[in-house]
Design a protein around this motif. Structure first.
Motif, PDB file in Angstrom:
ATOM      1  N   SER A 135       0.801  -1.224   0.000  1.00 33.44           N
ATOM      2  CA  SER A 135       0.000   0.000   0.000  1.00 33.44           C
ATOM      3  C   SER A 135       0.841   1.286   0.000  1.00 33.44           C
ATOM      4  O   SER A 135       0.334   2.371  -0.301  1.00 33.44           O
ATOM      5  CB  SER A 135      -0.911  -0.049   1.237  1.00 33.44           C
ATOM      6  OG  SER A 135      -1.696   1.088   1.326  1.00 33.44           O
ATOM      7  N   CYS A 136       2.139   1.151   0.334  1.00 36.07           N
ATOM      8  CA  CYS A 136       3.010   2.337   0.485  1.00 36.07           C
ATOM      9  C   CYS A 136       3.065   3.164  -0.811  1.00 36.07           C
ATOM     10  O   CYS A 136       3.163   2.611  -1.899  1.00 36.07           O
ATOM     11  CB  CYS A 136       4.413   1.881   0.877  1.00 36.07           C
ATOM     12  SG  CYS A 136       5.614   3.227   0.920  1.00 36.07           S
ATOM     13  N   LYS A 137       3.014   4.470  -0.667  1.00 37.09           N
ATOM     14  CA  LYS A 137       3.007   5.341  -1.842  1.00 37.09           C
ATOM     15  C   LYS A 137       4.415   5.671  -2.339  1.00 37.09           C
ATOM     16  O   LYS A 137       4.595   6.119  -3.471  1.00 37.09           O
ATOM     17  CB  LYS A 137       2.267   6.650  -1.522  1.00 37.09           C
ATOM     18  CG  LYS A 137       0.773   6.451  -1.248  1.00 37.09           C
ATOM     19  CD  LYS A 137       0.121   7.785  -0.897  1.00 37.09           C
ATOM     20  CE  LYS A 137      -1.273   7.652  -0.339  1.00 37.09           C
ATOM     21  NZ  LYS A 137      -2.247   6.988  -1.201  1.00 37.09           N
ATOM     22  N   ASN A 138       5.417   5.535  -1.475  1.00 35.52           N
ATOM     23  CA  ASN A 138       6.803   5.804  -1.883  1.00 35.52           C
ATOM     24  C   ASN A 138       7.683   4.608  -1.562  1.00 35.52           C
ATOM     25  O   ASN A 138       8.702   4.731  -0.888  1.00 35.52           O
ATOM     26  CB  ASN A 138       7.368   7.023  -1.127  1.00 35.52           C
ATOM     27  CG  ASN A 138       6.595   8.273  -1.452  1.00 35.52           C
ATOM     28  OD1 ASN A 138       6.307   8.539  -2.615  1.00 35.52           O
ATOM     29  ND2 ASN A 138       6.233   9.028  -0.423  1.00 35.52           N
ATOM     30  N   ARG A 139       7.255   3.470  -2.038  1.00 34.42           N
ATOM     31  CA  ARG A 139       7.932   2.219  -1.729  1.00 34.42           C
ATOM     32  C   ARG A 139       9.420   2.279  -2.072  1.00 34.42           C
ATOM     33  O   ARG A 139       9.795   2.747  -3.151  1.00 34.42           O
ATOM     34  CB  ARG A 139       7.266   1.153  -2.590  1.00 34.42           C
ATOM     35  CG  ARG A 139       7.341  -0.216  -2.047  1.00 34.42           C
ATOM     36  CD  ARG A 139       6.745  -1.176  -3.043  1.00 34.42           C
ATOM     37  NE  ARG A 139       5.301  -1.113  -3.120  1.00 34.42           N
ATOM     38  CZ  ARG A 139       4.611  -1.384  -4.224  1.00 34.42           C
ATOM     39  NH1 ARG A 139       5.232  -1.677  -5.353  1.00 34.42           N
ATOM     40  NH2 ARG A 139       3.301  -1.328  -4.208  1.00 34.42           N
ATOM     41  N   SER A 177       8.865  -0.503   3.036  1.00 37.56           N
ATOM     42  CA  SER A 177       7.938   0.609   2.840  1.00 37.56           C
ATOM     43  C   SER A 177       8.600   1.866   3.421  1.00 37.56           C
ATOM     44  O   SER A 177       9.523   1.770   4.229  1.00 37.56           O
ATOM     45  CB  SER A 177       6.593   0.324   3.498  1.00 37.56           C
ATOM     46  OG  SER A 177       6.740  -0.331   4.717  1.00 37.56           O
ATOM     47  N   CYS A 178       8.119   3.043   3.002  1.00 39.97           N
ATOM     48  CA  CYS A 178       8.842   4.268   3.365  1.00 39.97           C
ATOM     49  C   CYS A 178       8.649   4.640   4.833  1.00 39.97           C
ATOM     50  O   CYS A 178       9.506   5.259   5.451  1.00 39.97           O
ATOM     51  CB  CYS A 178       8.432   5.417   2.448  1.00 39.97           C
ATOM     52  SG  CYS A 178       6.798   6.098   2.833  1.00 39.97           S
ATOM     53  N   GLY A 179       7.501   4.292   5.394  1.00 45.13           N
ATOM     54  CA  GLY A 179       7.250   4.621   6.802  1.00 45.13           C
ATOM     55  C   GLY A 179       6.770   6.046   7.010  1.00 45.13           C
ATOM     56  O   GLY A 179       6.462   6.440   8.134  1.00 45.13           O
ATOM     57  N   GLU A 180       6.701   6.830   5.928  1.00 42.74           N
ATOM     58  CA  GLU A 180       6.380   8.250   6.099  1.00 42.74           C
ATOM     59  C   GLU A 180       5.187   8.732   5.289  1.00 42.74           C
ATOM     60  O   GLU A 180       4.609   9.773   5.595  1.00 42.74           O
ATOM     61  CB  GLU A 180       7.601   9.104   5.699  1.00 42.74           C
ATOM     62  CG  GLU A 180       8.721   8.991   6.706  1.00 42.74           C
ATOM     63  CD  GLU A 180      10.044   9.524   6.165  1.00 42.74           C
ATOM     64  OE1 GLU A 180      10.040  10.069   5.035  1.00 42.74           O
ATOM     65  OE2 GLU A 180      11.051   9.355   6.861  1.00 42.74           O
ATOM     66  N   CYS A 181       4.823   8.007   4.244  1.00 41.84           N
ATOM     67  CA  CYS A 181       3.730   8.483   3.387  1.00 41.84           C
ATOM     68  C   CYS A 181       2.400   8.383   4.159  1.00 41.84           C
ATOM     69  O   CYS A 181       2.341   7.816   5.251  1.00 41.84           O
ATOM     70  CB  CYS A 181       3.661   7.668   2.093  1.00 41.84           C
ATOM     71  SG  CYS A 181       3.131   5.973   2.354  1.00 41.84           S
ATOM     72  N   SER A 182       1.339   8.928   3.565  1.00 38.48           N
ATOM     73  CA  SER A 182       0.059   8.941   4.291  1.00 38.48           C
ATOM     74  C   SER A 182      -0.436   7.516   4.553  1.00 38.48           C
ATOM     75  O   SER A 182      -1.011   7.229   5.598  1.00 38.48           O
ATOM     76  CB  SER A 182      -0.976   9.739   3.502  1.00 38.48           C
ATOM     77  OG  SER A 182      -1.154   9.143   2.235  1.00 38.48           O
ATOM     78  N   SER A 183      -0.145   6.618   3.622  1.00 36.05           N
ATOM     79  CA  SER A 183      -0.579   5.236   3.819  1.00 36.05           C
ATOM     80  C   SER A 183       0.202   4.590   4.972  1.00 36.05           C
ATOM     81  O   SER A 183      -0.390   3.985   5.868  1.00 36.05           O
ATOM     82  CB  SER A 183      -0.370   4.445   2.521  1.00 36.05           C
ATOM     83  OG  SER A 183      -0.546   3.080   2.777  1.00 36.05           O
ATOM     84  N   CYS A 184       1.528   4.725   4.940  1.00 35.01           N
ATOM     85  CA  CYS A 184       2.350   4.119   6.000  1.00 35.01           C
ATOM     86  C   CYS A 184       1.960   4.665   7.371  1.00 35.01           C
ATOM     87  O   CYS A 184       1.904   3.916   8.345  1.00 35.01           O
ATOM     88  CB  CYS A 184       3.837   4.375   5.757  1.00 35.01           C
ATOM     89  SG  CYS A 184       4.522   3.312   4.474  1.00 35.01           S
ATOM     90  N   ARG A 185       1.685   5.972   7.426  1.00 35.24           N
ATOM     91  CA  ARG A 185       1.355   6.551   8.736  1.00 35.24           C
ATOM     92  C   ARG A 185       0.071   5.942   9.291  1.00 35.24           C
ATOM     93  O   ARG A 185      -0.034   5.682  10.484  1.00 35.24           O
ATOM     94  CB  ARG A 185       1.258   8.077   8.637  1.00 35.24           C
ATOM     95  CG  ARG A 185       2.641   8.737   8.571  1.00 35.24           C
ATOM     96  CD  ARG A 185       2.607  10.161   9.105  1.00 35.24           C
ATOM     97  NE  ARG A 185       1.577  10.946   8.425  1.00 35.24           N
ATOM     98  CZ  ARG A 185       1.762  11.583   7.263  1.00 35.24           C
ATOM     99  NH1 ARG A 185       2.932  11.545   6.661  1.00 35.24           N
ATOM    100  NH2 ARG A 185       0.783  12.249   6.703  1.00 35.24           N
TER     101      ARG A 185
HETATM  102 ZN   LIG Z   1       4.989   4.613   2.665  1.00 38.96          ZN
END
Ligand SMILES: [Zn+2]
Length: 371
Positions: free
Chosen positions: A51-55, A60-68
């Protein structure tokens, strides 16, 4: 949850990430492994990665809106289903807040600790028909924010026959819907569900990885961590119990077995094997792995008594076993019998015959000393 927060499993994580990057995302998968191996957190990290937007390549990035949103399990396209007791409502989502708290405080959660957190430790957990209908209903909605809707169904062992109502949606899911089932024991999952999912086996955590984690996170010495990691046999929950001196649920049964072999009581053996059979295949494997850890400690402690890291009744057991003064050769033979049992259980041997035979073999090994 990011992949990097999960202990070990480098190869498996690489494979999962590789499949996502290559666009190979099966719509129904069964993550199969013990809770202490990390099956549930791996499923959550896998879903977050998808689901991560900036994989990134490795996580996963841990920072995008999805990860948050994933970090608090509050993503609108992430659904959970799990067993709960009848007095806690009709559908799982009535317990979602407790579920989030439990998972976030310990992603390696198991069934018993979950039921305790739920305040239902003496009740029977279940995934009822109303919950199955709710799963079908929530997955028929469009995804809100992500490309995929994900359902993580934890412990499908608790579905019972009502699980058959899910077959159609698992086989022909709405577009961009992923089923991630997370089970401990495939033999207790409905065959009709098993045959519709791709299995992802979660092996024990590698010894070195578990040891390094214990050193880094619990400020244990290299030496202590190595011993605990060896005894825990790749199970983080067992490692925690060992550190906290919590007695294993298999202790009584193991002590009874060894006592029976020592006293040579075939009549007791019959009742004991019946009790053992109730554990099921995975439970018996866990029981044997635990027993092996105890017996290997006996070998070590026989030489260096200070190396007894077990506490309470387990510590006393290891100590008193060493006082029986079996030879190293005898303990080795005993360990070999148990290892052979583990091997045979894996190959679906007939439990009663196997353990009756093993009891006699161990009794004979022990008798060598008495004569
Ligand atoms: Zn992310």
């Amino acid at each position: 949850m990011k992949f990097s927060q999960i202990i070990g499993h480098r190869t498996l994580k690489d494979k999962l990430r590789g499949n996502v990057i290559a666009g190979r995302i099966p719509h129904a998968q069964l993550f199969l492994g013990k809770s202490g191996h990390g099956a549930l957190p791996l499923a959550v990290a896998y879903a977050q990665f998808i689901s991560c937007k900036n994989r990134l390549d490795h996580d996963s990035c841990g920072e995008c809106s999805s990860c948050r949103k994933y970090e608090t399990l509050a993503h609108p396209d992430l659904h959970f289903s799990f067993p709960f007791s009848a007095d806690k409502g009709k559908i799982a989502s009535e317990n979602l807040e407790t579920w989030r708290k439990s998972f976030l405080s310990n992603p390696y959660i198991d069934y018993n600790s979950w039921m305790r957190d739920l305040g239902a430790e003496k009740k029977q957990g279940n995934i009822p028909i109303a919950e199955c209908r709710d799963i079908i209903k929530s997955l028929s909605l469009m995804a809100f924010e992500s490309e995929y809707k994900v359902l993580i169904l934890w412990l499908p062992e608790f579905l019972g026959d009502v699980g058959n109502t899910l077959l159609k949606i698992i086989e022909e899911p709405p577009v961009n819907t992923l089923f991630l089932l997370v089970a401990e024991s495939s033999e207790k999952v409905l065959g009709t569900i098993l045959s519709r999912t791709q299995s992802v086996r979660i092996p024990p955590i590698e010894m070195g990885e578990l040891r390094d984690h214990l050193v880094a996170e619990f400020q244990l010495s290299e030496d202590q961590s190595t011993r605990i990691a060896l005894m825990a046999d790749g199970d983080f929950r067992v490692a925690i119990d060992l550190m906290q001196g919590v007695e294993s649920p298999y202790f009584e049964m193991w002590r009874n077995w060894m006592g029976m072999c020592y006293r040579v009581k075939p009549a007791e053996a019959n009742a004991w094997t019946d009790e053992l059979a109730t554990l099921g295949k995975e439970g018996i494997k866990a029981f044997l792995s635990y027993g092996l850890a105890l017996m290997r400690s006996v070998l070590v402690v026989a030489h260096v008594p200070e190396l007894n890291t077990w506490t309470g009744r387990e510590g006393e057991f290891v100590e008193s076993f060493t006082k029986l003064q079996f030879s190293v050769d005898q303990i080795d033979k005993l360990v070999q019998v148990v290892e052979q049992c583990l091997f045979e259980v894996e190959r679906n041997a007939h439990m009663k015959a196997l353990f009756t035979d093993a009891t006699f073999k161990i009794a004979r090994v022990m008798l060598d000393k008495k004569n």
